[in-house]
Design a protein around this motif. Structure first.
Motif, PDB file in Angstrom:
ATOM      1  N   PHE A   1       0.848  -1.186   0.000  1.00 18.86           N
ATOM      2  CA  PHE A   1       0.000   0.000   0.000  1.00 18.86           C
ATOM      3  C   PHE A   1       0.886   1.239   0.000  1.00 18.86           C
ATOM      4  CE2 PHE A   1      -2.495  -3.398   1.820  1.00 18.86           C
ATOM      5  CZ  PHE A   1      -3.791  -3.167   1.375  1.00 18.86           C
ATOM      6  N   TRP A   2       0.255   2.409   0.050  1.00 14.06           N
ATOM      7  CA  TRP A   2       0.995   3.649   0.268  1.00 14.06           C
ATOM      8  C   TRP A   2       0.783   4.129   1.689  1.00 14.06           C
ATOM      9  CZ3 TRP A   2       1.147   8.069  -3.894  1.00 14.06           C
ATOM     10  CH2 TRP A   2       2.155   7.766  -4.819  1.00 14.06           C
ATOM     11  N   ARG A   3       1.803   4.776   2.227  1.00 20.38           N
ATOM     12  CA  ARG A   3       1.636   5.462   3.497  1.00 20.38           C
ATOM     13  C   ARG A   3       0.712   6.665   3.292  1.00 20.38           C
ATOM     14  NH1 ARG A   3       5.953   3.331   6.348  1.00 20.38           N
ATOM     15  NH2 ARG A   3       7.646   2.575   4.994  1.00 20.38           N
ATOM     16  N   ARG A   4       0.039   7.069   4.321  1.00 18.75           N
ATOM     17  CA  ARG A   4      -0.872   8.200   4.181  1.00 18.75           C
ATOM     18  C   ARG A   4      -0.062   9.500   4.088  1.00 18.75           C
ATOM     19  NH1 ARG A   4      -6.114   8.083   5.012  1.00 18.75           N
ATOM     20  NH2 ARG A   4      -5.978   6.184   6.269  1.00 18.75           N
ATOM     21  N   PRO A   5      -0.196  10.232   2.972  1.00 20.85           N
ATOM     22  CA  PRO A   5       0.551  11.484   2.826  1.00 20.85           C
ATOM     23  C   PRO A   5      -0.170  12.640   3.527  1.00 20.85           C
ATOM     24  CG  PRO A   5      -0.725  11.081   0.859  1.00 20.85           C
ATOM     25  CD  PRO A   5      -0.988   9.905   1.786  1.00 20.85           C
ATOM     26  N   GLU A   6       0.464  13.796   3.507  1.00 15.57           N
ATOM     27  CA  GLU A   6      -0.163  14.971   4.107  1.00 15.57           C
ATOM     28  C   GLU A   6      -1.388  15.406   3.309  1.00 15.57           C
ATOM     29  OE1 GLU A   6       2.709  18.056   4.527  1.00 15.57           O
ATOM     30  OE2 GLU A   6       3.972  16.938   5.941  1.00 15.57           O
ATOM     31  N   ASN A   7      -1.331  15.243   2.005  1.00 10.91           N
ATOM     32  CA  ASN A   7      -2.439  15.629   1.147  1.00 10.91           C
ATOM     33  C   ASN A   7      -3.011  14.389   0.470  1.00 10.91           C
ATOM     34  OD1 ASN A   7      -1.957  18.479   1.578  1.00 10.91           O
ATOM     35  ND2 ASN A   7      -0.196  18.261   0.196  1.00 10.91           N
ATOM     36  N   GLN A   8      -4.236  14.520  -0.059  1.00 10.22           N
ATOM     37  CA  GLN A   8      -4.873  13.404  -0.746  1.00 10.22           C
ATOM     38  C   GLN A   8      -4.464  13.318  -2.216  1.00 10.22           C
ATOM     39  OE1 GLN A   8      -5.751  11.542   2.017  1.00 10.22           O
ATOM     40  NE2 GLN A   8      -7.355  10.819   0.653  1.00 10.22           N
ATOM     41  N   CYS A   9      -3.484  14.127  -2.604  1.00  8.77           N
ATOM     42  CA  CYS A   9      -2.967  14.066  -3.978  1.00  8.77           C
ATOM     43  C   CYS A   9      -1.451  14.205  -3.931  1.00  8.77           C
ATOM     44  CB  CYS A   9      -3.570  15.174  -4.846  1.00  8.77           C
ATOM     45  SG  CYS A   9      -2.996  15.140  -6.571  1.00  8.77           S
ATOM     46  N   MET A  10      -0.776  13.334  -4.649  1.00  5.24           N
ATOM     47  CA  MET A  10       0.680  13.401  -4.744  1.00  5.24           C
ATOM     48  C   MET A  10       1.059  13.472  -6.211  1.00  5.24           C
ATOM     49  SD  MET A  10       3.598  10.837  -3.241  1.00  5.24           S
ATOM     50  CE  MET A  10       5.345  11.109  -3.633  1.00  5.24           C
ATOM     51  N   VAL A  11       1.894  14.447  -6.561  1.00  3.47           N
ATOM     52  CA  VAL A  11       2.317  14.664  -7.941  1.00  3.47           C
ATOM     53  C   VAL A  11       3.738  14.154  -8.110  1.00  3.47           C
ATOM     54  CG1 VAL A  11       2.769  16.363  -9.744  1.00  3.47           C
ATOM     55  CG2 VAL A  11       0.829  16.678  -8.186  1.00  3.47           C
ATOM     56  N   ILE A  12       3.943  13.352  -9.139  1.00  4.21           N
ATOM     57  CA  ILE A  12       5.275  12.894  -9.510  1.00  4.21           C
ATOM     58  C   ILE A  12       5.569  13.437 -10.898  1.00  4.21           C
ATOM     59  CG2 ILE A  12       6.770  10.909  -9.939  1.00  4.21           C
ATOM     60  CD1 ILE A  12       5.069   9.323  -7.974  1.00  4.21           C
ATOM     61  N   ASP A  13       6.512  14.360 -10.984  1.00  6.48           N
ATOM     62  CA  ASP A  13       6.783  15.083 -12.224  1.00  6.48           C
ATOM     63  C   ASP A  13       8.062  14.539 -12.866  1.00  6.48           C
ATOM     64  OD1 ASP A  13       7.169  16.831 -14.295  1.00  6.48           O
ATOM     65  OD2 ASP A  13       6.914  18.652 -13.105  1.00  6.48           O
ATOM     66  N   PHE A  14       7.874  13.724 -13.892  1.00  5.48           N
ATOM     67  CA  PHE A  14       9.021  13.144 -14.591  1.00  5.48           C
ATOM     68  C   PHE A  14       9.718  14.148 -15.501  1.00  5.48           C
ATOM     69  CE2 PHE A  14       6.975   9.283 -13.213  1.00  5.48           C
ATOM     70  CZ  PHE A  14       8.016   8.380 -13.043  1.00  5.48           C
ATOM     71  N   THR A  15       9.142  15.344 -15.654  1.00  9.52           N
ATOM     72  CA  THR A  15       9.770  16.360 -16.507  1.00  9.52           C
ATOM     73  C   THR A  15      10.718  17.251 -15.717  1.00  9.52           C
ATOM     74  OG1 THR A  15       8.002  18.012 -16.186  1.00  9.52           O
ATOM     75  CG2 THR A  15       7.711  16.399 -17.956  1.00  9.52           C
ATOM     76  N   SER A  16      10.698  17.161 -14.391  1.00 13.34           N
ATOM     77  CA  SER A  16      11.527  18.042 -13.575  1.00 13.34           C
ATOM     78  C   SER A  16      12.650  17.301 -12.857  1.00 13.34           C
ATOM     79  CB  SER A  16      10.665  18.774 -12.532  1.00 13.34           C
ATOM     80  OG  SER A  16      10.065  17.843 -11.642  1.00 13.34           O
ATOM     81  N   SER A  17      12.606  15.972 -12.867  1.00 17.08           N
ATOM     82  CA  SER A  17      13.641  15.174 -12.207  1.00 17.08           C
ATOM     83  C   SER A  17      13.980  13.964 -13.069  1.00 17.08           C
ATOM     84  CB  SER A  17      13.166  14.702 -10.826  1.00 17.08           C
ATOM     85  OG  SER A  17      12.811  15.781 -10.005  1.00 17.08           O
ATOM     86  N   LYS A  18      15.076  13.327 -12.758  1.00 13.30           N
ATOM     87  CA  LYS A  18      15.443  12.109 -13.462  1.00 13.30           C
ATOM     88  C   LYS A  18      14.454  11.002 -13.109  1.00 13.30           C
ATOM     89  CE  LYS A  18      20.397  13.162 -13.517  1.00 13.30           C
ATOM     90  NZ  LYS A  18      21.751  12.725 -13.087  1.00 13.30           N
ATOM     91  N   PRO A  19      14.140  10.118 -14.068  1.00 13.80           N
ATOM     92  CA  PRO A  19      13.154   9.052 -13.795  1.00 13.80           C
ATOM     93  C   PRO A  19      13.476   8.237 -12.563  1.00 13.80           C
ATOM     94  CG  PRO A  19      13.647   9.147 -16.129  1.00 13.80           C
ATOM     95  CD  PRO A  19      14.600  10.108 -15.457  1.00 13.80           C
ATOM     96  N   GLU A  20      14.777   7.909 -12.367  1.00  9.60           N
ATOM     97  CA  GLU A  20      15.133   7.086 -11.213  1.00  9.60           C
ATOM     98  C   GLU A  20      14.890   7.839  -9.900  1.00  9.60           C
ATOM     99  OE1 GLU A  20      19.034   8.599 -13.140  1.00  9.60           O
ATOM    100  OE2 GLU A  20      17.077   7.799 -13.759  1.00  9.60           O
ATOM    101  N   GLU A  21      15.029   9.165  -9.915  1.00 14.95           N
ATOM    102  CA  GLU A  21      14.744   9.955  -8.715  1.00 14.95           C
ATOM    103  C   GLU A  21      13.256   9.968  -8.412  1.00 14.95           C
ATOM    104  OE1 GLU A  21      16.414  13.731  -9.606  1.00 14.95           O
ATOM    105  OE2 GLU A  21      18.489  13.117  -9.221  1.00 14.95           O
ATOM    106  N   CYS A  22      12.438  10.074  -9.469  1.00 21.30           N
ATOM    107  CA  CYS A  22      10.987  10.049  -9.294  1.00 21.30           C
ATOM    108  C   CYS A  22      10.532   8.698  -8.759  1.00 21.30           C
ATOM    109  CB  CYS A  22      10.294  10.346 -10.623  1.00 21.30           C
ATOM    110  SG  CYS A  22      10.517  12.033 -11.218  1.00 21.30           S
ATOM    111  N   MET A  23      11.097   7.623  -9.305  1.00 17.46           N
ATOM    112  CA  MET A  23      10.715   6.284  -8.854  1.00 17.46           C
ATOM    113  C   MET A  23      11.133   6.067  -7.401  1.00 17.46           C
ATOM    114  SD  MET A  23       9.101   5.057 -11.395  1.00 17.46           S
ATOM    115  CE  MET A  23       8.941   3.341 -10.910  1.00 17.46           C
ATOM    116  N   ALA A  24      12.289   6.594  -7.041  1.00 15.62           N
ATOM    117  CA  ALA A  24      12.766   6.449  -5.663  1.00 15.62           C
ATOM    118  C   ALA A  24      11.864   7.210  -4.698  1.00 15.62           C
ATOM    119  CB  ALA A  24      14.208   6.953  -5.549  1.00 15.62           C
ATOM    120  N   ALA A  25      11.404   8.393  -5.111  1.00 15.46           N
ATOM    121  CA  ALA A  25      10.502   9.177  -4.263  1.00 15.46           C
ATOM    122  C   ALA A  25       9.181   8.450  -4.064  1.00 15.46           C
ATOM    123  CB  ALA A  25      10.269  10.549  -4.881  1.00 15.46           C
TER     124      ALA A  25
END
Length: 293
Positions: free
Chosen positions: A30-54
């Protein structure tokens, strides 16, 4: 409802008889409960491996019992529970590797099945995927390994956004949206399932306002928004033991008639059955389509 009888773990004949019921105690991601009900993963602003790690930092494994639906299939429906197991033969599934067989035979017959179940007057398949690789992180990028993460393919927002891609003409889209719009995933094994079966969560046991997280993924060519979920012990999970190619599960990934109830974006995940960790890789096909009307 009569409680299914359980079998002894490790019985080598578990998959040979359709009358045996086998619940599985395992873990789902599952996912841990984040602070917000929406989480954005922006593959245009970071390297793909960094996004996947986040994104991976959000993962947490929780123990779950996956209930075997064998013998009780008729007690669950697409409308009430968000999923439905059906009997549906497609000839010569072993021809799937032949060029064009999926497009010419498997997809049209699956669309006919979905139209019959839902009453839709029109369907548009927009994706299909054959999964036939072992669970291996190095193979996940090519999308052929089982997806071991609790998710839905869309949120309600993501589904309506994807409709713009599938039906780009605004006037046609407006006409479609005056009726019922669904996204249906039809999943079936190509051989009897042992390793990495598919589990689905009964929508009636899910508090979508509490448990769902919108995960917006931004890519160079656009964005999609899928659903992630946090664990709660009220959720009830099911699978069909020894699922055969003629026993597909059809489940909702969006329903415009149920937007006020979260859109019926059913969580699902592959899971590890401890009895079959060393079995050959699962072979399956999933077909995703819009169903209108």
């Amino acid at each position: 409802m009569e409680k299914p009888r359980e079998t002894t773990q490790g019985d080598s004949n578990l998959r040979e008889s359709p009358n045996l019921v086998k619940h599985v105690d395992t873990e789902l991601i599952f996912w841990r409960r984040p602070e917000n009900q929406c989480m954005v993963i922006d593959f245009t602003s970071s390297k793909p491996e960094e996004c996947m790690a986040a994104a991976a930092k959000m993962d947490e494994k929780r123990p779950v019992r996956i209930h075997d639906i064998r013998g009780q299939e008729s007690q669950f429906s697409l409308e009430e529970n968000g999923f439905e197991y059906v009997q549906h033969d497609i000839p010569a599934m072993d021809k799937i590797s032949e060029s064009g067989y999926a497009d010419k035979v498997i997809i049209p017959k699956t669309e006919e099945l979905v139209q019959r179940i839902t009453g839709a007057t029109r369907t548009i398949t927009f994706a299909h995927r054959v999964r036939c690789l072992a669970t291996d992180n190095a193979l996940l990028a090519n999308n052929r390994a089982p997806a071991h993460s609790v998710h839905s393919d869309f949120t309600a927002t993501g589904a309506l956004h994807h409709l713009e891609t599938v039906v780009p003409e605004a006037a046609e889209r407006e006409s479609i949206l005056r009726g019922r719009v669904r996204i249906i995933n039809a999943w079936r094994p190509l051989k009897a399932v042992q390793k990495d079966p598919l589990a689905v969560c009964d929508w009636q046991t899910l508090d979508w306002r509490r448990d769902s997280i919108a995960n917006r993924i931004i890519l160079p060519h656009g964005w999609n928004e899928l659903g992630k979920y946090v664990f709660d012990n009220t959720q009830t999970w099911y699978y069909l033991s020894g699922q055969q190619p003629h026993e597909p599960v059809v489940f909702s990934q969006f329903d415009s008639a149920r937007v006020g109830e979260g859109g019926l974006t059913l969580p699902h995940s592959a899971f590890v059955d401890p009895d079959f960790v060393d079995s050959p890789a699962r072979e399956s096909i999933e077909i995703k389509m819009f169903a209108f009307g």
